[in-house]
Scaffold this active site. Sequence first.
Site, PDB file in Angstrom:
ATOM      1  N   TYR A  58       0.840  -1.201   0.000  1.00 21.87           N
ATOM      2  CA  TYR A  58       0.000   0.000   0.000  1.00 21.87           C
ATOM      3  C   TYR A  58       0.872   1.247   0.000  1.00 21.87           C
ATOM      4  O   TYR A  58       1.917   1.290   0.658  1.00 21.87           O
ATOM      5  CB  TYR A  58      -0.874  -0.013   1.257  1.00 21.87           C
ATOM      6  CG  TYR A  58      -1.714   1.216   1.479  1.00 21.87           C
ATOM      7  CD1 TYR A  58      -2.815   1.491   0.685  1.00 21.87           C
ATOM      8  CD2 TYR A  58      -1.419   2.102   2.524  1.00 21.87           C
ATOM      9  CE1 TYR A  58      -3.598   2.614   0.905  1.00 21.87           C
ATOM     10  CE2 TYR A  58      -2.201   3.222   2.757  1.00 21.87           C
ATOM     11  CZ  TYR A  58      -3.288   3.475   1.940  1.00 21.87           C
ATOM     12  OH  TYR A  58      -4.061   4.583   2.161  1.00 21.87           O
ATOM     13  N   ASP A 106      -0.589  15.764   5.854  1.00 18.71           N
ATOM     14  CA  ASP A 106      -1.612  15.139   5.007  1.00 18.71           C
ATOM     15  C   ASP A 106      -2.857  16.012   4.990  1.00 18.71           C
ATOM     16  O   ASP A 106      -3.876  15.698   5.608  1.00 18.71           O
ATOM     17  CB  ASP A 106      -1.935  13.742   5.554  1.00 18.71           C
ATOM     18  CG  ASP A 106      -2.935  12.998   4.682  1.00 18.71           C
ATOM     19  OD1 ASP A 106      -3.044  13.324   3.486  1.00 18.71           O
ATOM     20  OD2 ASP A 106      -3.604  12.083   5.210  1.00 18.71           O
ATOM     21  N   ASP A 125      -3.466   5.323  -2.338  1.00 20.38           N
ATOM     22  CA  ASP A 125      -4.370   6.316  -1.771  1.00 20.38           C
ATOM     23  C   ASP A 125      -4.546   7.447  -2.784  1.00 20.38           C
ATOM     24  O   ASP A 125      -3.616   8.215  -3.036  1.00 20.38           O
ATOM     25  CB  ASP A 125      -3.767   6.839  -0.464  1.00 20.38           C
ATOM     26  CG  ASP A 125      -4.653   7.848   0.248  1.00 20.38           C
ATOM     27  OD1 ASP A 125      -5.690   8.237  -0.308  1.00 20.38           O
ATOM     28  OD2 ASP A 125      -4.290   8.249   1.377  1.00 20.38           O
ATOM     29  N   ASP A 143      -6.811   9.820  -2.381  1.00 17.15           N
ATOM     30  CA  ASP A 143      -7.473  10.910  -1.663  1.00 17.15           C
ATOM     31  C   ASP A 143      -8.883  11.150  -2.220  1.00 17.15           C
ATOM     32  O   ASP A 143      -9.677  10.235  -2.300  1.00 17.15           O
ATOM     33  CB  ASP A 143      -6.622  12.180  -1.719  1.00 17.15           C
ATOM     34  CG  ASP A 143      -5.407  12.093  -0.799  1.00 17.15           C
ATOM     35  OD1 ASP A 143      -5.447  11.327   0.178  1.00 17.15           O
ATOM     36  OD2 ASP A 143      -4.403  12.787  -1.058  1.00 17.15           O
ATOM     37  N   HIS A 152      -7.940   3.754  -3.650  1.00 14.85           N
ATOM     38  CA  HIS A 152      -9.155   4.085  -2.900  1.00 14.85           C
ATOM     39  C   HIS A 152      -9.393   5.578  -2.999  1.00 14.85           C
ATOM     40  O   HIS A 152      -8.464   6.380  -3.048  1.00 14.85           O
ATOM     41  CB  HIS A 152      -9.104   3.590  -1.449  1.00 14.85           C
ATOM     42  CG  HIS A 152      -8.106   4.228  -0.548  1.00 14.85           C
ATOM     43  ND1 HIS A 152      -8.241   5.507  -0.057  1.00 14.85           N
ATOM     44  CD2 HIS A 152      -6.960   3.743  -0.005  1.00 14.85           C
ATOM     45  CE1 HIS A 152      -7.227   5.787   0.743  1.00 14.85           C
ATOM     46  NE2 HIS A 152      -6.422   4.741   0.780  1.00 14.85           N
ATOM     47  N   GLU A 164     -12.079   8.733  -1.544  1.00 11.00           N
ATOM     48  CA  GLU A 164     -12.861   8.971  -0.326  1.00 11.00           C
ATOM     49  C   GLU A 164     -13.938  10.025  -0.496  1.00 11.00           C
ATOM     50  O   GLU A 164     -13.989  10.733  -1.515  1.00 11.00           O
ATOM     51  CB  GLU A 164     -11.918   9.378   0.808  1.00 11.00           C
ATOM     52  CG  GLU A 164     -11.245  10.715   0.596  1.00 11.00           C
ATOM     53  CD  GLU A 164     -10.046  10.908   1.501  1.00 11.00           C
ATOM     54  OE1 GLU A 164     -10.008  11.937   2.211  1.00 11.00           O
ATOM     55  OE2 GLU A 164      -9.136  10.053   1.512  1.00 11.00           O
ATOM     56  N   CYS A 171      -6.530  14.150   7.634  1.00 12.34           N
ATOM     57  CA  CYS A 171      -6.297  12.765   8.015  1.00 12.34           C
ATOM     58  C   CYS A 171      -7.604  12.183   8.540  1.00 12.34           C
ATOM     59  O   CYS A 171      -8.343  12.853   9.277  1.00 12.34           O
ATOM     60  CB  CYS A 171      -5.205  12.693   9.082  1.00 12.34           C
ATOM     61  SG  CYS A 171      -5.083  11.083   9.894  1.00 12.34           S
ATOM     62  N   ARG A 225     -13.628   4.708   0.041  1.00 12.86           N
ATOM     63  CA  ARG A 225     -13.375   4.994   1.458  1.00 12.86           C
ATOM     64  C   ARG A 225     -14.490   5.882   1.998  1.00 12.86           C
ATOM     65  O   ARG A 225     -14.808   6.929   1.418  1.00 12.86           O
ATOM     66  CB  ARG A 225     -12.017   5.667   1.627  1.00 12.86           C
ATOM     67  CG  ARG A 225     -11.752   6.113   3.051  1.00 12.86           C
ATOM     68  CD  ARG A 225     -10.338   6.619   3.235  1.00 12.86           C
ATOM     69  NE  ARG A 225     -10.311   7.773   4.117  1.00 12.86           N
ATOM     70  CZ  ARG A 225      -9.212   8.391   4.530  1.00 12.86           C
ATOM     71  NH1 ARG A 225      -8.024   7.950   4.120  1.00 12.86           N
ATOM     72  NH2 ARG A 225      -9.271   9.439   5.302  1.00 12.86           N
ATOM     73  N   GLU A 278     -13.566   4.197   7.265  1.00 12.13           N
ATOM     74  CA  GLU A 278     -12.446   4.801   7.987  1.00 12.13           C
ATOM     75  C   GLU A 278     -12.800   5.128   9.438  1.00 12.13           C
ATOM     76  O   GLU A 278     -13.927   5.509   9.761  1.00 12.13           O
ATOM     77  CB  GLU A 278     -12.010   6.081   7.264  1.00 12.13           C
ATOM     78  CG  GLU A 278     -10.922   6.887   7.946  1.00 12.13           C
ATOM     79  CD  GLU A 278      -9.580   6.174   8.024  1.00 12.13           C
ATOM     80  OE1 GLU A 278      -9.520   5.047   8.562  1.00 12.13           O
ATOM     81  OE2 GLU A 278      -8.580   6.763   7.560  1.00 12.13           O
ATOM     82  N   ASN A 333      -8.524  -0.217   8.485  1.00 13.09           N
ATOM     83  CA  ASN A 333      -7.314   0.590   8.563  1.00 13.09           C
ATOM     84  C   ASN A 333      -6.821   0.608  10.008  1.00 13.09           C
ATOM     85  O   ASN A 333      -7.420   1.232  10.874  1.00 13.09           O
ATOM     86  CB  ASN A 333      -7.601   2.007   8.083  1.00 13.09           C
ATOM     87  CG  ASN A 333      -6.377   2.899   8.135  1.00 13.09           C
ATOM     88  OD1 ASN A 333      -5.249   2.415   8.249  1.00 13.09           O
ATOM     89  ND2 ASN A 333      -6.586   4.203   8.049  1.00 13.09           N
TER      90      ASN A 333
END
Length: 278
Positions: A22, A37, A64, A66, A91, A93, A101, A136, A166, A188
């Site tokens: 990942y 982040d 990721d 985002d 993924h 989100e 985050c 996500r 998440e 996660n």
Amino acid sequence: MPGVINAYHAMMAEASGYRAIYLSGSGVAGASYGLPDLGMTTLNDVVEDVRRVTGASSLPLLVDADTGWGNAFMINKAITELARAGAAGVHIEDQVQAKRCGHRPNKEVVSLGEMVDRVTAAVDAKPDPDFVVMARIDALAVEGMDSALDRARAVEAAGADMLFPEAMPNLDDYRQFTDAVDIPVLANLTEFGLTPAFTTEELASVDVAIALYPLSAFRAMNAAALSVFKTIRSEGTQASAIPAMQTRDEYYEFLNYREFEEKIDSLFAAGSREGNVQ
């Protein structure tokens, strides 16, 4: 599924027997650019790290993505570019563009309709059926469990291949998601966040399919590096830190350094013989 923050870590993870790896958005931001982040890295930033990792490891890489970096056309471009760089899946989100985050307070999420649109755009851009689009869901902390479950069902209907709920604080939270959808669910297990360090056995008991450790090695690496920096600064030598270090031979082992060295020697030897014949 362990997180890797560079090509060498990917090689070590593969040698350790994992079946997939990942690349964390937070890892890209912090390790490669020294940024928090908070949505400050671009698609090109992430693509560059994907290329480096996939060039060093044959394992499938989940990336990721985002919020997808923009509208439907931008999401389409993101999927295309990440797949071209070697990613096996992404993924995406449901946070707003100015994301945080997932385990920090004051998150904001887009509407259910906008999240479905994001997933639809990502699925439409899949280069082949095996490429994974994982949705996500950050809505639990913002709108509650009912809303999060509604989103899970909606993204499954939109074609999401897997689900990433998440910041789940309880094991039973995962059970609610695995009961609600028929696609694999990821947990996660990032440290120092809202989710406890559940074991893989505990997660399997509620039908979670993937256990993600996005920055575990990175955090350990950072603590070790800081310790060495402080040791050298305070003691004037690295001697007391050497027992905790990877040896030169261990470092070379993952890189197959000796094989490269032997190849160079054989090429030079062949060239020398040809020179003598002439």
